[in-house]
Design an enzyme around this catalytic site. Structure first.
Site, PDB file in Angstrom:
ATOM      1  N   SER A   8       1.041  -0.970   0.159  1.00  0.00           N
ATOM      2  CA  SER A   8      -0.349  -0.268   0.060  1.00  0.00           C
ATOM      3  C   SER A   8       0.503   1.149  -0.304  1.00  0.00           C
ATOM      4  O   SER A   8       1.498   1.334   1.039  1.00  0.00           O
ATOM      5  CB  SER A   8      -1.177   0.044   0.423  1.00  0.00           C
ATOM      6  OG  SER A   8      -1.550   0.655   1.313  1.00  0.00           O
ATOM      7  N   HIS A  33      -1.290  -1.094  -4.257  1.00  0.00           N
ATOM      8  CA  HIS A  33      -2.139  -1.376  -3.797  1.00  0.00           C
ATOM      9  C   HIS A  33      -2.370   0.215  -3.134  1.00  0.00           C
ATOM     10  O   HIS A  33      -1.845   0.976  -2.746  1.00  0.00           O
ATOM     11  CB  HIS A  33      -2.467  -1.910  -2.130  1.00  0.00           C
ATOM     12  CG  HIS A  33      -4.093  -1.484  -1.457  1.00  0.00           C
ATOM     13  ND1 HIS A  33      -4.976  -1.930  -1.993  1.00  0.00           N
ATOM     14  CD2 HIS A  33      -4.054  -1.136  -1.130  1.00  0.00           C
ATOM     15  CE1 HIS A  33      -5.598  -2.187  -1.441  1.00  0.00           C
ATOM     16  NE2 HIS A  33      -5.857  -0.876  -0.963  1.00  0.00           N
ATOM     17  N   ASP A  35      -5.488   3.632  -2.546  1.00  0.00           N
ATOM     18  CA  ASP A  35      -6.388   3.877  -1.432  1.00  0.00           C
ATOM     19  C   ASP A  35      -6.867   5.641  -2.075  1.00  0.00           C
ATOM     20  O   ASP A  35      -5.475   6.342  -1.678  1.00  0.00           O
ATOM     21  CB  ASP A  35      -5.981   3.708   0.283  1.00  0.00           C
ATOM     22  CG  ASP A  35      -5.680   2.778   0.949  1.00  0.00           C
ATOM     23  OD1 ASP A  35      -6.480   1.731   0.508  1.00  0.00           O
ATOM     24  OD2 ASP A  35      -4.626   2.335   1.536  1.00  0.00           O
ATOM     25  N   MET A  37      -9.087   8.249  -0.822  1.00  0.00           N
ATOM     26  CA  MET A  37     -10.058   8.803   0.119  1.00  0.00           C
ATOM     27  C   MET A  37     -10.443  10.074   0.390  1.00  0.00           C
ATOM     28  O   MET A  37      -9.230  10.992  -0.530  1.00  0.00           O
ATOM     29  CB  MET A  37      -9.247   8.826   1.997  1.00  0.00           C
ATOM     30  CG  MET A  37      -8.537   7.394   1.798  1.00  0.00           C
ATOM     31  SD  MET A  37      -7.879   7.621   3.496  1.00  0.00           S
ATOM     32  CE  MET A  37      -6.485   6.127   3.239  1.00  0.00           C
ATOM     33  N   HIS A  66      -8.143   0.935  -4.652  1.00  0.00           N
ATOM     34  CA  HIS A  66      -9.250   0.968  -3.495  1.00  0.00           C
ATOM     35  C   HIS A  66      -9.647   1.988  -3.257  1.00  0.00           C
ATOM     36  O   HIS A  66      -9.439   3.203  -3.144  1.00  0.00           O
ATOM     37  CB  HIS A  66      -8.967  -0.001  -1.961  1.00  0.00           C
ATOM     38  CG  HIS A  66      -9.725  -0.133  -0.919  1.00  0.00           C
ATOM     39  ND1 HIS A  66      -8.962   0.440   0.249  1.00  0.00           N
ATOM     40  CD2 HIS A  66     -10.660   0.982  -1.162  1.00  0.00           C
ATOM     41  CE1 HIS A  66      -9.836   0.093   1.077  1.00  0.00           C
ATOM     42  NE2 HIS A  66     -11.273   0.492   0.414  1.00  0.00           N
ATOM     43  N   MET A  68     -11.907   4.192  -1.541  1.00  0.00           N
ATOM     44  CA  MET A  68     -13.218   4.706  -0.246  1.00  0.00           C
ATOM     45  C   MET A  68     -13.605   5.987  -0.055  1.00  0.00           C
ATOM     46  O   MET A  68     -13.468   6.831   0.510  1.00  0.00           O
ATOM     47  CB  MET A  68     -11.860   5.294   1.712  1.00  0.00           C
ATOM     48  CG  MET A  68     -11.183   3.759   1.155  1.00  0.00           C
ATOM     49  SD  MET A  68      -9.855   4.267   2.828  1.00  0.00           S
ATOM     50  CE  MET A  68      -9.006   2.745   2.539  1.00  0.00           C
ATOM     51  N   MET A 137     -11.479  -5.617   5.583  1.00  0.00           N
ATOM     52  CA  MET A 137     -11.136  -4.256   6.181  1.00  0.00           C
ATOM     53  C   MET A 137     -10.194  -4.950   7.765  1.00  0.00           C
ATOM     54  O   MET A 137     -11.409  -5.111   8.222  1.00  0.00           O
ATOM     55  CB  MET A 137     -11.738  -2.719   6.546  1.00  0.00           C
ATOM     56  CG  MET A 137     -11.622  -2.131   4.946  1.00  0.00           C
ATOM     57  SD  MET A 137      -9.794  -1.854   4.349  1.00  0.00           S
ATOM     58  CE  MET A 137      -8.907  -0.875   5.407  1.00  0.00           C
ATOM     59  N   ASP A 175      -6.742  -5.911   4.337  1.00  0.00           N
ATOM     60  CA  ASP A 175      -6.361  -4.996   4.264  1.00  0.00           C
ATOM     61  C   ASP A 175      -6.100  -4.194   5.867  1.00  0.00           C
ATOM     62  O   ASP A 175      -7.219  -4.134   6.412  1.00  0.00           O
ATOM     63  CB  ASP A 175      -6.632  -3.716   3.607  1.00  0.00           C
ATOM     64  CG  ASP A 175      -6.043  -2.338   3.441  1.00  0.00           C
ATOM     65  OD1 ASP A 175      -4.356  -2.672   3.812  1.00  0.00           O
ATOM     66  OD2 ASP A 175      -5.464  -1.636   2.460  1.00  0.00           O
TER      67      ASP A 175
END
Length: 216
Positions: A8, A33, A35, A37, A66, A68, A137, A175
């Site tokens: 990540s 990975h 993320d 957000m 991913h 979020m 998660m 994760d």
């Protein structure tokens, strides 16, 4: 079969991001990975698409994206433009999850769904045959470096049972708080893919840590 390792980059050193991406390219990592957000669905903001275009340009590994965020379906074209392999959306953020999964697949990406720590595995019953992967998660999403939630190991077992019972081909990814110790237990419980941030980027030798995780 060896687990899929997806470092990540949320835990990477952003002052030396190119250097960390070169390390991932050299390593035995399978994916990268990412993320995303929005400060709404989770209480933090990460990075936007201008930074991600730079990441996509420098990495040689498939992108495990991913989201979020609320209304993730709005960003299917942007994620596709990155050349993403996987677009992962939250069960909790998608009231019309089946439609979003179809849209991701129609865009040429592999659809994945994430569940938060308090979301039961049983809620995936009606979508499990339609997704490429489920991400459990094992911390509350929004921040790196959190403590692993122990119940996550049991959730992996429950999800593996659901996948086998329904004939789904979905992969199981985990994760949050994943390191060599928790990773070993997750793989034993049935996890296929491990996302690791701090355990890799804070290690004295990140490449060796990735190698060790591949051996779990």
């Amino acid at each position: 079969m060896k687990p899929i390792i997806s470092p990540s980059i949320l835990s990477a050193d952003f002052a030396y991001l190119a250097k960390d991406l070169e390390m991932i390219n050299r390593s035995e990592a399978d994916w990268v990975h990412i993320d995303i957000m929005d400060g709404v669905f989770v209480p933090n903001i990460s990075f936007g698409f201008p930074v991600l275009k730079y990441v996509a340009k420098l990495t040689q590994k498939p992108l495990d994206v991913h989201l979020m965020i609320v209304n993730p379906e709005k960003f299917i074209p942007e994620v596709k433009a990155l050349g993403a392999h996987i677009m992962n959306v939250h069960y909790e953020a998608c009231p019309h999850l089946h439609r979003v999964v179809q849209q991701i697949r129609e865009a040429g990406m592999q659809p994945a769904v994430t569940i938060n720590p308090a979301t039961p595995v049983a809620l995936l019953q009606d979508i499990i045959r339609d997704v490429y992967m489920v991400l459990i998660m094992s911390v509350n999403p929004g921040f790196g470096g959190q403590k692993f939630i122990e119940h996550s190991v049991e959730k992996v077992r429950e999800l593996r049972e659901l996948i086998e019972r329904t004939g789904s081909k979905a992969l199981i990814e985990v994760d949050g708080g994943v390191n060599l110790e928790t990773g070993a237990r997750l793989v034993a419980a049935g996890a296929d893919a491990l996302v690791a941030g701090n355990a890799i980027f804070a290690a004295e030798n990140p490449e060796e840590t990735i190698h060790a995780m591949k051996g779990l």
